[in-house]
Design a protein around this motif. Structure first.
Motif, PDB file in Angstrom:
ATOM      1  N   ALA A  60      59.769  48.400  10.844  1.00 17.01           N
ATOM      2  CA  ALA A  60      60.910  49.199  10.943  1.00 17.01           C
ATOM      3  C   ALA A  60      61.126  49.882  12.398  1.00 17.01           C
ATOM      4  CB  ALA A  60      60.355  50.368  10.094  1.00 17.01           C
ATOM      5  N   ILE A  61      62.274  50.062  12.663  1.00 19.81           N
ATOM      6  CA  ILE A  61      62.337  50.482  14.262  1.00 19.81           C
ATOM      7  C   ILE A  61      63.296  51.713  14.063  1.00 19.81           C
ATOM      8  CG2 ILE A  61      63.631  49.926  16.026  1.00 19.81           C
ATOM      9  CD1 ILE A  61      63.161  46.943  15.766  1.00 19.81           C
ATOM     10  N   LEU A  62      62.710  52.652  15.054  1.00 22.77           N
ATOM     11  CA  LEU A  62      63.572  53.873  15.114  1.00 22.77           C
ATOM     12  C   LEU A  62      64.615  53.863  16.549  1.00 22.77           C
ATOM     13  CD1 LEU A  62      64.383  56.895  14.351  1.00 22.77           C
ATOM     14  CD2 LEU A  62      62.211  57.697  15.814  1.00 22.77           C
ATOM     15  N   LEU A  63      65.882  54.090  16.080  1.00 23.06           N
ATOM     16  CA  LEU A  63      66.845  53.860  17.254  1.00 23.06           C
ATOM     17  C   LEU A  63      67.270  55.298  17.484  1.00 23.06           C
ATOM     18  CD1 LEU A  63      68.600  52.185  19.118  1.00 23.06           C
ATOM     19  CD2 LEU A  63      69.975  51.616  17.069  1.00 23.06           C
ATOM     20  N   VAL A  64      67.019  55.671  18.701  1.00 22.40           N
ATOM     21  CA  VAL A  64      67.264  56.973  19.162  1.00 22.40           C
ATOM     22  C   VAL A  64      68.418  57.048  20.346  1.00 22.40           C
ATOM     23  CG1 VAL A  64      66.632  59.325  19.594  1.00 22.40           C
ATOM     24  CG2 VAL A  64      65.046  57.784  18.396  1.00 22.40           C
ATOM     25  N   ASP A  65      69.857  57.459  20.159  1.00 26.10           N
ATOM     26  CA  ASP A  65      70.781  57.410  20.898  1.00 26.10           C
ATOM     27  C   ASP A  65      71.922  58.164  20.360  1.00 26.10           C
ATOM     28  OD1 ASP A  65      72.769  56.697  22.963  1.00 26.10           O
ATOM     29  OD2 ASP A  65      71.672  54.860  23.543  1.00 26.10           O
ATOM     30  N   ASP A  66      72.667  58.935  21.328  1.00 24.26           N
ATOM     31  CA  ASP A  66      73.808  59.755  20.946  1.00 24.26           C
ATOM     32  C   ASP A  66      75.165  58.844  21.012  1.00 24.26           C
ATOM     33  OD1 ASP A  66      73.395  59.938  23.811  1.00 24.26           O
ATOM     34  OD2 ASP A  66      74.816  61.542  23.780  1.00 24.26           O
ATOM     35  N   GLU A  67      75.108  57.925  21.722  1.00 16.27           N
ATOM     36  CA  GLU A  67      76.337  57.008  21.768  1.00 16.27           C
ATOM     37  C   GLU A  67      76.411  56.285  20.521  1.00 16.27           C
ATOM     38  OE1 GLU A  67      77.091  55.046  25.730  1.00 16.27           O
ATOM     39  OE2 GLU A  67      75.199  56.116  26.632  1.00 16.27           O
ATOM     40  N   ILE A  86      60.147  52.295  18.607  1.00 15.10           N
ATOM     41  CA  ILE A  86      61.056  53.177  18.977  1.00 15.10           C
ATOM     42  C   ILE A  86      61.893  52.795  20.091  1.00 15.10           C
ATOM     43  CG2 ILE A  86      61.490  55.542  19.426  1.00 15.10           C
ATOM     44  CD1 ILE A  86      58.460  56.169  18.368  1.00 15.10           C
ATOM     45  N   ILE A  87      63.203  52.830  20.141  1.00 14.49           N
ATOM     46  CA  ILE A  87      64.046  52.466  21.268  1.00 14.49           C
ATOM     47  C   ILE A  87      64.739  53.708  21.413  1.00 14.49           C
ATOM     48  CG2 ILE A  87      66.318  51.149  21.865  1.00 14.49           C
ATOM     49  CD1 ILE A  87      65.607  48.907  19.896  1.00 14.49           C
ATOM     50  N   LEU A  88      64.374  54.601  22.546  1.00 11.18           N
ATOM     51  CA  LEU A  88      64.691  55.876  22.981  1.00 11.18           C
ATOM     52  C   LEU A  88      65.564  56.033  24.196  1.00 11.18           C
ATOM     53  CD1 LEU A  88      63.838  58.968  22.264  1.00 11.18           C
ATOM     54  CD2 LEU A  88      61.860  58.706  23.581  1.00 11.18           C
ATOM     55  N   LYS A 139      67.953  56.041  12.439  1.00  8.68           N
ATOM     56  CA  LYS A 139      68.511  56.225  13.464  1.00  8.68           C
ATOM     57  C   LYS A 139      68.682  57.619  13.660  1.00  8.68           C
ATOM     58  CE  LYS A 139      71.949  54.080  11.509  1.00  8.68           C
ATOM     59  NZ  LYS A 139      73.202  53.638  10.934  1.00  8.68           N
ATOM     60  N   ALA A 140      68.661  58.078  15.153  1.00 10.47           N
ATOM     61  CA  ALA A 140      68.848  59.560  15.158  1.00 10.47           C
ATOM     62  C   ALA A 140      69.621  59.669  16.601  1.00 10.47           C
ATOM     63  CB  ALA A 140      67.244  59.969  15.515  1.00 10.47           C
ATOM     64  N   ALA A 141      69.916  60.820  16.784  1.00  8.82           N
ATOM     65  CA  ALA A 141      71.094  61.151  17.703  1.00  8.82           C
ATOM     66  C   ALA A 141      70.633  61.825  19.150  1.00  8.82           C
ATOM     67  CB  ALA A 141      72.503  61.892  17.421  1.00  8.82           C
ATOM     68  N   ASN A 142      69.329  62.271  18.776  1.00  7.79           N
ATOM     69  CA  ASN A 142      68.574  62.947  19.810  1.00  7.79           C
ATOM     70  C   ASN A 142      66.940  63.265  19.715  1.00  7.79           C
ATOM     71  OD1 ASN A 142      67.946  65.585  18.342  1.00  7.79           O
ATOM     72  ND2 ASN A 142      70.210  65.724  18.112  1.00  7.79           N
ATOM     73  N   GLY A 143      66.325  63.807  20.386  1.00 11.42           N
ATOM     74  CA  GLY A 143      64.884  63.735  20.357  1.00 11.42           C
ATOM     75  C   GLY A 143      64.296  64.540  19.275  1.00 11.42           C
ATOM     76  N   LEU A 144      65.197  65.687  18.887  1.00  7.61           N
ATOM     77  CA  LEU A 144      64.505  66.586  17.831  1.00  7.61           C
ATOM     78  C   LEU A 144      64.467  65.874  16.342  1.00  7.61           C
ATOM     79  CD1 LEU A 144      66.305  70.129  18.800  1.00  7.61           C
ATOM     80  CD2 LEU A 144      63.906  69.306  18.765  1.00  7.61           C
ATOM     81  N   GLU A 145      65.728  65.044  16.229  1.00 11.47           N
ATOM     82  CA  GLU A 145      65.876  64.377  14.959  1.00 11.47           C
ATOM     83  C   GLU A 145      65.102  63.208  15.015  1.00 11.47           C
ATOM     84  OE1 GLU A 145      69.916  62.702  14.614  1.00 11.47           O
ATOM     85  OE2 GLU A 145      71.189  64.661  14.533  1.00 11.47           O
ATOM     86  N   ALA A 146      64.696  62.421  16.058  1.00 11.14           N
ATOM     87  CA  ALA A 146      63.611  61.548  16.143  1.00 11.14           C
ATOM     88  C   ALA A 146      62.223  61.966  15.613  1.00 11.14           C
ATOM     89  CB  ALA A 146      63.695  60.719  17.688  1.00 11.14           C
ATOM     90  N   LEU A 147      62.069  63.104  16.350  1.00  9.67           N
ATOM     91  CA  LEU A 147      60.697  63.766  15.756  1.00  9.67           C
ATOM     92  C   LEU A 147      60.818  63.894  14.213  1.00  9.67           C
ATOM     93  CD1 LEU A 147      60.107  66.267  18.845  1.00  9.67           C
ATOM     94  CD2 LEU A 147      58.826  63.910  18.308  1.00  9.67           C
ATOM     95  N   ASP A 148      61.656  64.360  13.593  1.00 10.30           N
ATOM     96  CA  ASP A 148      62.031  64.549  12.305  1.00 10.30           C
ATOM     97  C   ASP A 148      61.630  63.340  11.586  1.00 10.30           C
ATOM     98  OD1 ASP A 148      62.407  67.150  12.315  1.00 10.30           O
ATOM     99  OD2 ASP A 148      64.497  67.063  12.530  1.00 10.30           O
ATOM    100  N   VAL A 149      62.082  62.337  11.757  1.00 10.58           N
ATOM    101  CA  VAL A 149      62.239  60.986  11.291  1.00 10.58           C
ATOM    102  C   VAL A 149      60.948  60.590  11.302  1.00 10.58           C
ATOM    103  CG1 VAL A 149      62.792  58.600  11.279  1.00 10.58           C
ATOM    104  CG2 VAL A 149      64.536  60.202  11.755  1.00 10.58           C
ATOM    105  N   LEU A 150      60.311  60.506  12.289  1.00 11.53           N
ATOM    106  CA  LEU A 150      58.712  60.065  12.626  1.00 11.53           C
ATOM    107  C   LEU A 150      57.747  60.953  11.656  1.00 11.53           C
ATOM    108  CD1 LEU A 150      58.632  59.651  16.497  1.00 11.53           C
ATOM    109  CD2 LEU A 150      58.599  57.616  14.535  1.00 11.53           C
ATOM    110  N   ARG A 151      58.029  62.142  11.391  1.00  7.83           N
ATOM    111  CA  ARG A 151      57.389  63.072  10.279  1.00  7.83           C
ATOM    112  C   ARG A 151      57.265  62.291   8.995  1.00  7.83           C
ATOM    113  NH1 ARG A 151      59.819  67.474  13.198  1.00  7.83           N
ATOM    114  NH2 ARG A 151      58.393  68.337  14.783  1.00  7.83           N
TER     115      ARG A 151
END
Length: 235
Positions: free
Chosen positions: A5-12, A51-53, A32-44
């Motif tokens: 599983a990969i978490l992809l974090v980018d607003d584009e 993670i691609i950040l 997928k997440a559009a910003n750092g806050l969303e990424a932290l929620d996903v990781l929880r």
């Protein structure tokens, strides 16, 4: 195919779509997440293997998100950024990122870096907590209980003889085994001028596990003596 599983974090959104196509084609599960806050929620709530950040994002940028993640998580992080100066790369790596890719990038190169980081992370964890019945040499994994072999996470089909030769060499990493020794151990009978038999099996084995069978990395020839398996001490 991979199922990491990969978490992809980018607003584009276009970047997300592009990377998603290539990673899904390799069999990865994507969050997928559009910003750092969303990424932290996903990781929880979701375990991820990498993670691609992106660096530049609203609400919480990649630098702050990376620092937050590193407070309690050692998952590999690849930073993405339009910035290309060395100081920017150094900043990203110094806060805990494992790799840094500058936009625009070649998607195939990114996929290669993803595979490399996941493989490296797995190897480090395997070596700190060795799995029962597994022998690991670089990206070669031999399971003596299930009689399975994988190279770069891809299963390789071996005949029983090929597997027994590979297992014998792996159990004796760095030790040169003569052809008569290999024959007697694997065929369980006295060596009777059967050099060609051993050589043919070694050749077929190399064709299956080596990236380049003409220049083998795992099974080395010691001319005039026999063969040896690369040792983990050589990694």
């Amino acid at each position: 195919m991979s199922r990491e599983a990969i978490l992809l974090v980018d607003d584009e959104k276009e970047i997300i779509k592009l990377i998603e196509i290539y990673l899904k084609n390799e069999g990865y599960v994507l969050y997928k997440a559009a910003n750092g806050l969303e990424a932290l929620d996903v990781l929880r709530s979701n375990p991820v293997d990498l993670i691609i950040l992106d660096v530049m994002m609203p609400k919480m940028d990649g630098i702050e998100a990376c620092m937050k993640i590193r407070e309690e998580n050692n998952t590999p992080i690849i930073m993405l950024s339009a910035k290309s100066q060395d100081i920017d790369k150094i900043s990203g790596l110094s806060i805990g990122a494992d790799d840094y890719v500058t936009k625009p990038f070649n998607p195939l190169e990114l996929v290669a870096r993803v595979k490399s980081q996941i493989r490296r992370y797995k190897l480090l964890n395997y070596r700190s907590k060795p799995a029962e019945n597994e022998i690991i040499i670089d990206d070669l994994v031999i399971n003596t209980a299930t009689h399975t072999v994988t190279v770069d996470d891809q299963e390789v089909k071996l005949t029983p003889r090929e597997f027994d030769i590979l297992k014998l060499l792996a159990f004796n990493q760095g030790i040169v085994l003569s052809m008569d020794k290999i024959y007697e151990e694997v065929w369980n009978e006295p060596f009777m001028e059967s050099k060609n038999t051993v050589m043919v099996h070694i050749r077929k084995l190399r064709e299956k596990i080596e990236k380049d069978s003409q220049h083998p990395d795992f099974i080395k020839t010691v001319w005039g003596i026999g063969y040896k398996m690369k040792s983990t001490k050589e990694v």
